[in-house]
Design an enzyme around this catalytic site. Structure first.
Site, mmCIF file in Angstrom:
data_model
loop_
_atom_site.group_PDB
_atom_site.id
_atom_site.type_symbol
_atom_site.label_atom_id
_atom_site.label_comp_id
_atom_site.label_asym_id
_atom_site.label_seq_id
_atom_site.Cartn_x
_atom_site.Cartn_y
_atom_site.Cartn_z
ATOM 1 N N GLY A 19 -6.795 8.011 6.247
ATOM 2 C CA GLY A 19 -5.475 9.115 6.626
ATOM 3 C C GLY A 19 -6.168 9.551 7.546
ATOM 4 O O GLY A 19 -5.086 9.566 8.305
ATOM 5 N N LYS A 41 2.385 -2.507 3.349
ATOM 6 C CA LYS A 41 3.539 -1.815 3.844
ATOM 7 C C LYS A 41 3.572 -1.467 4.576
ATOM 8 O O LYS A 41 3.165 -0.262 4.995
ATOM 9 C CB LYS A 41 3.193 -0.962 1.860
ATOM 10 C CG LYS A 41 3.363 -1.108 0.315
ATOM 11 C CD LYS A 41 3.312 -0.082 -0.425
ATOM 12 C CE LYS A 41 3.495 -0.598 -2.076
ATOM 13 N NZ LYS A 41 3.909 0.878 -3.192
ATOM 14 N N ARG A 83 -22.704 6.374 3.577
ATOM 15 C CA ARG A 83 -22.611 7.666 4.935
ATOM 16 C C ARG A 83 -22.914 8.981 4.758
ATOM 17 O O ARG A 83 -23.189 10.084 4.984
ATOM 18 C CB ARG A 83 -21.232 8.026 3.399
ATOM 19 C CG ARG A 83 -19.821 7.335 4.119
ATOM 20 C CD ARG A 83 -18.381 8.116 3.257
ATOM 21 N NE ARG A 83 -16.847 7.743 3.452
ATOM 22 C CZ ARG A 83 -16.031 7.999 2.087
ATOM 23 N NH1 ARG A 83 -16.480 7.983 0.751
ATOM 24 N NH2 ARG A 83 -14.691 7.461 2.378
#
Length: 443
Positions: free
Chosen positions: A423, A243, A78
């Site tokens: 996300g 999931k 990063r």
């Protein structure tokens, strides 16, 4: 069971292949309009003489630290990601004020560790940028404002962890205004936090003359939005993970964009439950069974091939050294649980991938953290690398565990793009507007 049986609900309808084959089909990857209608850092430099100007640059410096000393940076990926934009600004003679959160201190000042001060990254940044990096002990206030005013030309100032202020994650207007006092121009280059409306990602832009996308942000928008909005067809999504509940919005959105969707990971067993199959002790979300039925029905109605594995690798316990077996998806019973896709499924997925020109990969095919159940994920990663190298396919790894899996396979540099956002990647693929993007100056 065979592949045809599993995909009959899709094959009964015309696929979008005809669209891809007609004379008007797109044959090249097109950057997204979302990337094109926002000011970029290059555009900022064209509009403004940045020499001697302060530029607040929001970056993501959340690097892992050694568990032994809580100081040593163990992976500087990063940090390296911010270099192109930072060096570009420095080359323009601008003063770069770096701004980042670090962990989740939740409004507390923590001296060391993954939720602490940003001191551990200073020496790394100095090496990467080839210049001195001065670190402030705060991110707002009179002392920091004085430090910002003292910058001359080509200086680098690193602000302290923005999440030492509880208001950061609430987009506190006062904190946004405080950050805004440090510079006239803002560059957003932290894609991984762009889906959050925080003071340092969105609110601060209201206090700037101009706000631009950094090179990393621009690349993310170009690939993720561009691939989905203007793909070189046929377009495919490979969706995995444990999931189905976390991926339903993504799958629903991709049904409107993709020609083929391959499904893997623990979520497949909820689909099998919806199809009336036994799943043994495999992971299942009972409250998602009806939604899986709906997704399969929508795929059928839209003529999208939604392909599930035809065989799986079973284990008698959730451990790497568990006894294992390969079974058809109709033959799972007893205490067995599925932890990876099987060899027949890998072969089927390979044939499908060979037909796609734009491929988005989000979520592993099995429990890739366990070597004995990582084969499916690694093989898919290899297929994507091959598609990129041999056919020039656009292959995009959509953040999160997919990135870890591709890097684990040593193929990070063999695909078109690896997203830095988990996300944020998902929300962009869902078609949502990201606050950190919406706040940028339009052109």
């Amino acid at each position: 069971i065979n592949i045809t049986m599993l995909t009959s609900f899709a094959s009964r309808f015309a696929t979008r292949a005809a669209t891809a084959n007609n004379a008007f089909a797109r044959r090249f990857f097109h950057p997204s309009l979302v990337a094109a209608d926002k000011l970029t850092v290059e555009g900022l430099a064209e509009r403004v003489n940045l020499e001697g100007e302060n530029v607040l640059m929001r970056v993501d410096l959340n690097v892992p630290l050694s568990k032994e000393d809580d100081v040593t940076v163990t992976d500087d990926t990063r940090l390296r990601a911010i270099v192109p934009t930072a060096k570009f600004l420095l080359d323009q003679g601008a003063n770069v004020i770096l701004c980042s959160h670090f962990g989740r201190p939740k409004g507390e000042i923590i001296e060391t560790g993954k939720n602490g001060r940003l001191t551990p990254v200073v020496s790394h940044l100095e090496t990467l940028l080839g210049t001195q990096v001065t670190k402030a002990n705060d991110c707002t206030g009179a002392e920091v404002e004085d430090a910002a005013k003292a910058l001359t030309k080509g200086d680098v100032l690193l602000l302290e962890n923005t999440r030492f202020y509880a208001g950061e994650t609430k987009n506190d207007p006062e904190l946004s205004a405080g950050l805004g006092k440090l510079a006239d121009y803002f560059v957003m280059d932290a894609f991984g936090t762009a889906h959050r409306a925080h003071s340092s990602t969105a609110g601060v832009a209201e206090h700037m003359k101009l706000s631009a996308a950094g090179k990393l942000m621009e690349k993310e928008l170009k690939y993720l939005k561009g691939a989905v909005d203007s793909p070189n067809r046929p377009m495919m999504a490979i969706v995995g993970g444990a999931k189905v509940s976390t991926k339903i919005p993504v799958i629903e959105s991709l049904l409107d964009k993709c020609d083929t969707i391959l499904v893997g990971g623990g979520m497949i067993f909820t689909f099998y439950k919806a199809m009336g199959y036994g799943i043994g002790k495999s992971l299942v979300e009972e409250d998602m069974v009806d939604l899986c039925k709906d997704l399969m029905k929508k795929a059928e109605e839209k003529g999208v091939k939604l392909i599930l594995p035809s065989d799986v690798v079973l284990a008698d316990k959730f451990e790497n050294d568990a006894n294992s077996a390969i079974a058809k998806v109709t033959d799972i019973e007893g205490d067995w649980m599925g932890l990876d896709i099987g060899p027949e499924s890998i072969e089927t997925f390979a044939k499908e991938i060979e037909q796609a020109n734009t491929i988005v990969f989000n979520g592993p095919m099995g429990v890739f953290e366990m070597p004995n159940f990582a084969t499916g994920t690694i093989e898919v990663a290899k297929m994507l690398a091959k598609a990129t190298e041999e056919r020039g396919a656009t292959t995009i790894i959509g953040g999160g565990d997919s990135v870890a899996a591709v890097n684990q396979a040593g193929l990070g540099d063999k695909v078109s793009h690896i997203s830095t956002g988990g996300g944020a990647s998902l929300e962009l693929l869902e078609g949502k507007e990201l606050p950190g993007v919406a706040a940028l100056t339009e052109v």
